[in-house]
Design an enzyme around this catalytic site. Structure first.
Site: not given
Ligand SMILES: N[C@@H](CCC[C@H](N)C(=O)O)C(=O)O
Length: 330
Positions: A79, A232
Site C-alpha cells: 500500500c 492509490c
Molecule cells: N487495494 C490494493 C491495496 C491497497 C493499495 C493502496 N491504496 C495503495 O496506496 O497502494 C490491492 O488490493 O492491491
C-alpha cells in the site's frame, strides 16, 4: 483499542498498532475489524479504504511491519499511500527519519522529506519489487506472459492495457480526458474484480491515466477490495513506470513526475537497477486526521456509539493545500 485515522493523498486508513494490544488480533478478528470499521455507511466515522496493521518487524534491520487489509477484508501485499503514513507513525514512535519497513514481499526504505506546504508532513517510500510476469500478477490472458500496451478484446475494442505488479497487481490504460472521467473504468474494473472472472481471478487494481504534460499525469483508480478511491499509491507508482516506458523512455528515469489524483497530488521517480529491474520512489503527504479509541468488542460488532474521536487539525491544512497548490497544477 487505539486507532489512528490517516490518509495519503486522500486514500484513507485506520492504523492499528497491534504491539500496543494486550493480545494481537486473530486473523479472523483482523478481517472482521476491517470489514466493520471501513464500511462507508455503517463504519467508524465515515469508514476508510482499509486498515494498516503495525507490528514488530522480523529483525533489527526494520523498525516495524505493515500489513494491508482492504475494506472488504482481503489482504494486499503493498500500500503506497499507506506505507507513508505508517512510516510517519513509526518515525514519531522511534525518533528516526530514515529506516526500513517490513512488508509482505520486501523490507522497503522510507524517509522523511520536506513538507509540501505548511502542515503537510511528507514521506518518501520505496515501491518494490516490480514484476511484469503473468504469474506475479495473477493474470490469465491467452498466450500472454507479459502485457505492455496491448489490447484485451474481452475488455475493450479500443483501449490498450499494461499490467505490472509492484508487487500488488495493477492494470493500466492511458486514455483521453473524456474516457478518464467516464463510465468505462468502473465497468472494466467491476468485472475484473467480480467472482469467477477468468482474467484476474484474484482481482486487480485498475487505473486510467491521462497525460497532462511532460512528467505530469492524472491517475484515477478503482481498487481491488475497495472500489473507487481518492488515490492509490501503488497505482500512481505503477502508472509512472508505464509513463516512462511508453512515453519518455530511459531519459525519463530519475526524473520527478507530478502525479495528480482525485484526492490530491504526489511526486514519483522511476529508477532502474544495474540488473535491469525497476523500482519507484513515491513522495507524498502522510496526514494524521484523528486519534480514535473504541472497544474492540464493540468495533467487531459494528457498534460505534461509544467512540472517542480527537481531530488533529491537520485535515484543514491538507484541504488548503489541495485548494491552493494542487488545483494550480491542473
Ligand atoms: N487495494 C490494493 C491495496 C491497497 C493499495 C493502496 N491504496 C495503495 O496506496 O497502494 C490491492 O488490493 O492491491
Amino acid at each position: 483499542m487505539k486507532l489512528l485515522k490517516v490518509h495519503g493523498s486522500g486514500n484513507d486508513f485506520f492504523i492499528l498498532d497491534q504491539s500496543k494490544l494486550e493480545k494481537p488480533l486473530s486473523e479472523a478478528e483482523l478481517k472482521l475489524l476491517a470489514q466493520k470499521i471501513c464500511d462507508r455507511k455503517s463504519g467508524l466515522h465515515g469508514g476508510s479504504d482499509g486498515v494498516l496493521s503495525v507490528t514488530a518487524g522480523h529483525n533489527d534491520a526494520v523498525v516495524g511491519k505493515m500489513r494491508v487489509i482492504n475494506a472488504d477484508g482481503s489482504e494486499a501485499s503493498m500500500c503506497g499511500n499507506g506505507i507513508r503514513t505508517v512510516a510517519r507513525y513509526l518515525s514519531e514512535q522511534n525518533n528516526q527519519n530514515a529506516f526500513k519497513v517490513e512488508t509482505m514481499q520486501a523490507d522497503l526504505e522510507v524517509k522523511r522529506e520536506p513538507d509540501f506546504a505548511p502542515g503537510i508532513t511528507v514521506f518518501e517510500a520505496e515501491i518494490s519489487p516490480v514484476s511484469f510476469t503473468a504469474k506475479a500478477l495473477g493474470m490469465h490472458v491467452a498466450g500472454t506472459e507479459k502485457l505492455v500496451n496491448e489490447s484485451i478484446p474481452e475488455l475493450s475494442a479500443t483501449l490498450k492495457f499494461s499490467a505490472v505488479a509492484v508487487p500488488n497487481p495493477h492494470l493500466i490504460a492511458f486514455v483521453d480526458h473524456a474516457t478518464l472521467i467516464g463510465e468505462e473504468l468502473g465497468r472494466i474494473a467491476s468485472y475484473l474484480n467480480s467472482k469467477g472472472n477468468p482474467i484476474f481471478p484474484d482481482g486487480v487494481n485498475v487505473s486510467f491515466v491521462e497525460v497532462l504534460a511532460k512528467n505530469k499525469i492524472f491517475v484515477r483508480t478503482y481498487e481491488r477490495g475497495v472500489g473507487f478511491t481518492n488515490a492509490c499509491g501503488t497505482a500512481m507508482s505503477a502508472s509512472s513506470l508505464m509513463y516512462v516506458l511508453l512515453f519518455t523512455g530511459k531519459s525519463g528515469l530519475e526524473e520527478k513526475i507530478t502525479v495528480l489524483n482525485p484526492g490530491g497530488m504526489v511526486k514519483t521517480k522511476v529508477h532502474q537497477r544495474a540488473d535491469g529491474s525497476y523500482w519507484m520512489s513515491l513522495i507524498g503527504n502522510a496526514t494524521f486526521v484523528a486519534t480514535v479509541e473504541v472497544e474492540l468488542s464493540a468495533a467487531l460488532a459494528g457498534d460505534f456509539s461509544q467512540v472517542s474521536w480527537q481531530e488533529t487539525g491537520e485535515q484543514k491544512a491538507y484541504e488548503h493545500f489541495v485548494r491552493s497548490v494542487v488545483k494550480n497544477e491542473l
